[in-house]
Design an enzyme around this catalytic site. Structure first.
Site, PDB file in Angstrom:
ATOM      1  N   GLY A  54       0.780  -1.236   0.000  1.00 32.45           N
ATOM      2  CA  GLY A  54       0.000   0.000   0.000  1.00 32.45           C
ATOM      3  C   GLY A  54       0.809   1.282   0.000  1.00 32.45           C
ATOM      4  CG  ASP A  74      -1.382  -7.085  -4.235  1.00 31.39           C
ATOM      5  OD1 ASP A  74      -0.527  -6.365  -4.788  1.00 31.39           O
ATOM      6  OD2 ASP A  74      -1.148  -8.243  -3.867  1.00 31.39           O
ATOM      7  CG  ASP A  90      -5.069 -13.083 -11.270  1.00 27.35           C
ATOM      8  OD1 ASP A  90      -4.409 -12.134 -11.751  1.00 27.35           O
ATOM      9  OD2 ASP A  90      -4.922 -14.263 -11.635  1.00 27.35           O
ATOM     10  CG  ASP A 114       5.346  -1.150  -7.562  1.00 32.53           C
ATOM     11  OD1 ASP A 114       6.274  -1.207  -8.393  1.00 32.53           O
ATOM     12  OD2 ASP A 114       5.542  -1.187  -6.337  1.00 32.53           O
ATOM     13  CE  LYS A 154       7.601  -3.952  -9.686  1.00 30.38           C
ATOM     14  NZ  LYS A 154       7.895  -3.940  -8.246  1.00 30.38           N
TER      15      LYS A 154
END
Length: 201
Positions: A54, A74, A90, A114, A154
């Site tokens: 977080g 998440d 997911d 991320d 990312k």
């Protein structure tokens, strides 16, 4: 850079995060991306994928202010954070993606990812899984972003990265590959920073 200096830099961000109340040192990667590209504005609706624990949400909530909204997803449970709507699931699952889109009210200004796969240590496999997560983030962004919206993904570097960058460039301009200073020097991660979503045809 010497091993000692690498360790020193790693510790610097770790200690800084503890002192400043961030859940992880990765908060500084987003702060540095924001400083360079100004991707998040006050009042924005932001979707944060792969958000646990977080720390990116903590940064984002401050940036969007009271009139903004942050939706975080998440696989792991995210401990509650003031001003953040959290969801466990997911990000590659279309049913979960639909829930995120609904929570965002069908539109967002920024999508952040991320997310990283559970690394296996097999570099090629980890890279392929990372690109899969990147493509899921791109799919969510295309469904959610308003024209002019921004996306940060990312990724682990490798042979499939140019293909993903190409697909991002089809939908955004400008697109940059950026490695924030807070990234560990031994890391092979980078961030696709995509601005100016062109909208859906």
């Amino acid at each position: 850079m010497s091993h000692w200096r690498k360790q020193q830099r790693k510790e610097l961000y770790f200690q800084k995060a503890k002192q400043e109340g961030y859940r992880a040192r990765s908060a500084y990667k987003l702060l540095q991306i924001q400083e360079k590209f100004h991707i998040i504005r006050r009042g924005d609706i932001v979707v944060d994928l792969g958000a646990a624990p977080g720390s990116w949400c903590q940064v984002t909530v401050k940036l969007v202010g009271d009139k903004g909204r942050v939706i975080a997803l998440d696989l792991q449970e995210i401990e509650p954070l003031p001003g953040v709507i959290t969801l466990q699931g997911d990000m590659t699952d279309p049913a979960i993606q639909a829930q995120v889109i609904e929570l965002a009210g069908g539109r967002a200004n920024v999508v952040l990812s991320d997310a990283a796969p559970s690394t296996t240590g097999i570099k090629l496999r980890d890279h392929v899984l990372s690109i899969e997560l990147g493509r899921a983030a791109l799919a969510v962004a295309k469904k959610l972003l308003v024209p002019g919206g921004n996306l940060v993904i990312k990724v682990f570097e490798g042979e499939d990265l140019p293909g993903l960058i190409h697909d991002v460039k089809m939908a955004f301009h400008p697109v940059k590959i950026h490695t924030p200073p807070a990234t560990r020097s031994e890391s092979w991660e980078a961030f696709i920073v995509a601005q100016g979503f062109k909208g859906n045809p």
